[in-house]
Design an enzyme around this catalytic site. Structure first.
Site, PDB file in Angstrom:
ATOM      1  N   ARG A 164       2.826  -7.627   0.463  1.00 25.83           N
ATOM      2  CA  ARG A 164       3.822  -6.949  -0.028  1.00 25.83           C
ATOM      3  C   ARG A 164       4.827  -6.338   0.884  1.00 25.83           C
ATOM      4  NH1 ARG A 164      -0.195  -3.790  -4.004  1.00 25.83           N
ATOM      5  NH2 ARG A 164      -0.566  -5.557  -5.695  1.00 25.83           N
ATOM      6  N   ALA A 167     -12.577   5.213  -8.463  1.00 33.08           N
ATOM      7  CA  ALA A 167     -13.437   5.579  -7.594  1.00 33.08           C
ATOM      8  C   ALA A 167     -14.528   6.941  -8.162  1.00 33.08           C
ATOM      9  CB  ALA A 167     -12.500   6.372  -6.541  1.00 33.08           C
ATOM     10  N   ARG A 191      -1.502  -2.522   2.375  1.00 34.36           N
ATOM     11  CA  ARG A 191      -2.720  -2.813   1.580  1.00 34.36           C
ATOM     12  C   ARG A 191      -2.306  -4.226   0.870  1.00 34.36           C
ATOM     13  NH1 ARG A 191      -3.583  -2.825  -3.909  1.00 34.36           N
ATOM     14  NH2 ARG A 191      -2.016  -1.319  -4.570  1.00 34.36           N
ATOM     15  N   SER A 226       3.552  -6.666 -12.193  1.00 33.90           N
ATOM     16  CA  SER A 226       2.630  -6.867 -11.513  1.00 33.90           C
ATOM     17  C   SER A 226       2.845  -8.060 -10.317  1.00 33.90           C
ATOM     18  CB  SER A 226       1.377  -7.357 -12.274  1.00 33.90           C
ATOM     19  OG  SER A 226       0.398  -8.096 -11.599  1.00 33.90           O
ATOM     20  N   GLY A 278     -11.097   8.527 -11.858  1.00 37.58           N
ATOM     21  CA  GLY A 278     -10.485   7.071 -11.767  1.00 37.58           C
ATOM     22  C   GLY A 278     -11.512   5.944 -11.518  1.00 37.58           C
TER      23      GLY A 278
END
Ligand code: FAD
Length: 649
Positions: free
Chosen positions: A342, A56, A447, A296, A54
């Site tokens: 969030r 990372a 996050r 999104s 991915g």
């Protein structure tokens, strides 16, 4: 309840020995300077295994190979560029301040420490903010087609929890475009012979020799062949574990087995109970679903979230007049409005639904309405900005979001927990590194949107390639004998487990166990938790695990493509990880991030963080089957952004 009744024990505190002190602005530079280097001629003598391709893993593999190391890389998809990162929609943060709207490295640092509800490390977060600047330059140089303004400059938009526009994006396909960039870089190294790529190959265990990570045992998913690969260091870039909940926005195959196997070999697990529940997902439509879809967060730039003011209002949205609508985020949090973080948005949506003001089937939804945006900018402009997201919504719900508000509801999306790593991204096993969503590092208890891509690429392109050299330079790495007991015993364990799974031939499908686990987790370890529920969940999961190993049915054999077998292996690990998540949640008797601990609330029902008792990272140690795990606490210190009650009002 006395301490010896607890299902875990508390061990010695944990220290991040690699974290530099002194001024936060220069910590990373100083760590890089003090890290030992491997000279270019010696790099080709080292081999590094990277599991995952991915953002990372792809960026790490490409960069390590570019530096001159030999890389052996793995993914379970048929191509590295199908990693789950491809699904990321909204964007990637960077403190470039191209808008001149007051952004800076320090502000991104501040927003991230605060957004994480003061449960992240200041040193790591500052480094992430600094490196964010390099990421955009790197990706632009690779040709990543970020959105641009009319004049040709890079465009940005807002994400939750911030008051600047620092999110770079490529329509609603940012992950895909960034991954193509990393994949191109990786492909160049594959072609040059510096990366040996194994697609459709799944790591099933870690090989350790004399206390160090020296390889992995992996299964070829097409032929079933089990092979051991050896190296001087192993990097896990295997993504998050949100699928422990069965229903999540993650790709169906995303799983926790690589990090869970490493945990069982001695890598501590950091903050396992921290899960991000994303506020803007398409609500469930029934029991048949095996996947949830994210809309999104970027939609919250222009969409307005509301529910009817009156409980039980059944009218269709267009018949509810303006003064009978409750734009609850704008009302409660006027400074941030629809762009609160969030965790705050998810909890607020849950609250209005719990009050009976939810909309759609089962009343488990709130409206995300673009009528005002269409009036203000015109439908064409909205289509240009969000067209692919609107199309996706229309295909899934058969409703036209240009004509009626979307319906959204919170869903499991991301895991802030993961393998515990030090400042160098090294786990508690020497030579085992974890990057991207697979580690616990930078996001605390929540996050911020568009920060996962930033972290994955920071780890892969910039941080790991610096820090791993310090480890490799400190060798020596004597050749490992593939016939030694340390290696063959792991292969034997992997093979026996597969044989065991195939031999049970019980009556329940793997999916039925997974679904039941997900229901337990959502009910007792989701957005709201309490001691009674968590203790119940621990009992239920223990019983589920027991039944799994007696009654699961896995058809087929181990020497062919067998997706039931793949899933069985993963679900067995999810069950054990789910148990640890509930233990961690049981221990954390405070509300923080989106994790509302019912026993810890203010008199008016708001989440109450408890800095006096829980300002630490929980790092869990595996001590063996049927043994109590050990909790190690890593104290968090805040020299710059002092913990306060978060306010977005
Ligand atoms: C729908 C959606 C939208 C998102 N949008 C955004 C966004 O706009 N901005 C943002 O910042 N974040 C976003 N995120 C979060 C972000 O996409 C992820 O956190 C990030 O992409 C994870 O990257 P990664 O490289 O760590 O892991 P992944 O991309 O999940 O890659 C994992 C890799 O590991 C491999 N792997 C795993 N286990 C094994 C094993 N045992 N053996 C071999 N290989 C293995 C896989 O094959 C894969 O190659 C979104 C997430 C979702 C679900």
């Amino acid at each position: 309840m006395s301490d010896h009744d607890l299902p875990y024990t508390v061990g010695v505190p944990l220290l991040d020995t690699k974290a530099p002190d002194g001024p936060v602005e220069t910590r990373w530079e100083r760590r890089q300077f003090t890290a030992k280097l491997v000279n270019p001629a010696n790099r080709r003598k080292h081999t590094v295994i990277v599991v995952g391709t991915g953002l990372a893993g792809g960026s790490a593999g490409a960069t390590l190979a570019e530096q001159g190391y030999n890389v052996i890389q793995f993914c379970f998809q048929d191509s590295p560029r199908r990693a789950h990162s491809i699904a990321a929609q909204g964007g990637i943060n960077a403190a470039k301040n191209y808008r001149n709207d007051g952004d800076s490295v320090y502000r991104l640092f501040y927003d991230t420490v605060k957004g994480g509800d003061f449960r992240g490390r200041e040193s790591n977060i500052y480094r992430l903010s600094q490196v964010s600047l390099q990421i955009i330059d790197q990706c632009v140089a690779q040709g990543v087609p970020f959105a641009r303004e009319y004049g040709g400059l890079l465009d940005t938009r807002s994400f939750g929890g911030v008051q600047v526009q620092r999110t770079f994006y490529a329509r609603g396909q940012t992950g895909q475009q960034l991954l193509i960039g990393a994949y191109q870089a990786l492909s160049r190294q594959i072609d040059a012979g510096n990366v040996e790529m194994h697609a459709r190959t799944e790591m099933l265990d870690l090989v350790m020799v004399e206390g160090k990570a020296r390889g992995i045992v992996a299964r070829d998913l097409i032929t079933g062949e089990i092979t051991t690969y050896l190296a001087d260091a192993v990097v896990l870039a295997t993504g998050g574990y949100g699928n422990v909940f069965y229903l999540s926005t993650n790709a169906m195959n995303s799983n926790a087995s690589a990090i869970w196997r490493a945990h069982r070999r001695g890598a501590f697990f950091g903050n396992p109970c921290y899960t991000q529940i994303h506020p803007t997902c398409i609500p469930r439509s029934g029991d048949h679903q095996s996947k949830l879809t994210l809309m999104s967060e970027s939609l919250r730039n222009d969409g307005r979230i509301w529910v009817p003011k009156a409980v039980g209002d059944e009218r269709p949205p267009e018949q509810i007049p303006e003064d009978e609508r409750d734009y609850y985020l704008e009302r409660i949090y006027p400074a941030f409005g629809n762009l609160v973080p969030r965790d705050i948005a998810s909890r607020a949506a849950k609250n209005v639904c719990d009050e009976g003001r939810g909309v759609g089937p089962g009343k488990q939804g709130v409206y995300l309405d673009f009528a005002d945006a269409i009036k203000r900018m015109g439908e064409d402009k909205v289509r240009e900005k969000y067209g692919n997201l609107f199309d996706m919504y229309a295909r899934i719900t058969d409703e036209d979001p240009y004509r009626q508000p979307m319906r959204i509801f919170p869903a499991v999306h991301y895991t802030m927990g993961g393998l515990w790593v030090d400042y160098d991204l090294q786990t508690t096993i020497p030579g085992l590194f974890a990057i991207g969503e697979a580690n616990f590092s930078d996001h605390g208890a929540n996050r911020l949107g568009a920060s996962a891509l930033m972290q994955g690429l920071a780890d892969g392109y910039f941080v790991l390639p610096s820090t791993i050299s310090d480890y490799l330079a400190r060798g020596p790495f004597p050749a490992v004998d593939p016939n030694s007991e340390a290696v063959t015993s792991v292969e034997t364990e992997v093979t026996s487990r597969i044989e065991k799974l195939l031999s049970i031939q019980g009556e329940r499908t793997v999916d039925s166990f997974h679904k039941e686990l997900g229901e337990i987790m959502w009910e007792h370890c989701g957005m709201a938790r309490n001691e009674t529920g968590l203790r119940k969940a621990l009992d239920l999961i223990a019983a589920l695990r027991d039944e799994f190993w007696r009654n699961v049915k896995v058809p087929g054999t181990g020497v062919e493509l067998n997706q039931s077998l793949e899933r069985a292996n993963r679900v067995a690990d999810f069950i054990e990880l789910g148990y640890l998540m509930c233990l961690d949640a049981l221990n954390r008797k405070e509300s923080c991030g989106g994790h509302f601990r019912e026993e810890s609330q203010t008199p008016d029902g708001e989440a109450a963080r408890d800095d006096d008792h829980f300002s630490y990272v929980s790092a869990w140690e595996w001590t063996g089957e049927n043994e109590k795990p050990v909790l190690h606490e890593e104290a968090l210190e805040f020299e710059y952004v002092h913990p306060s009650q978060r306010s977005y009002a």
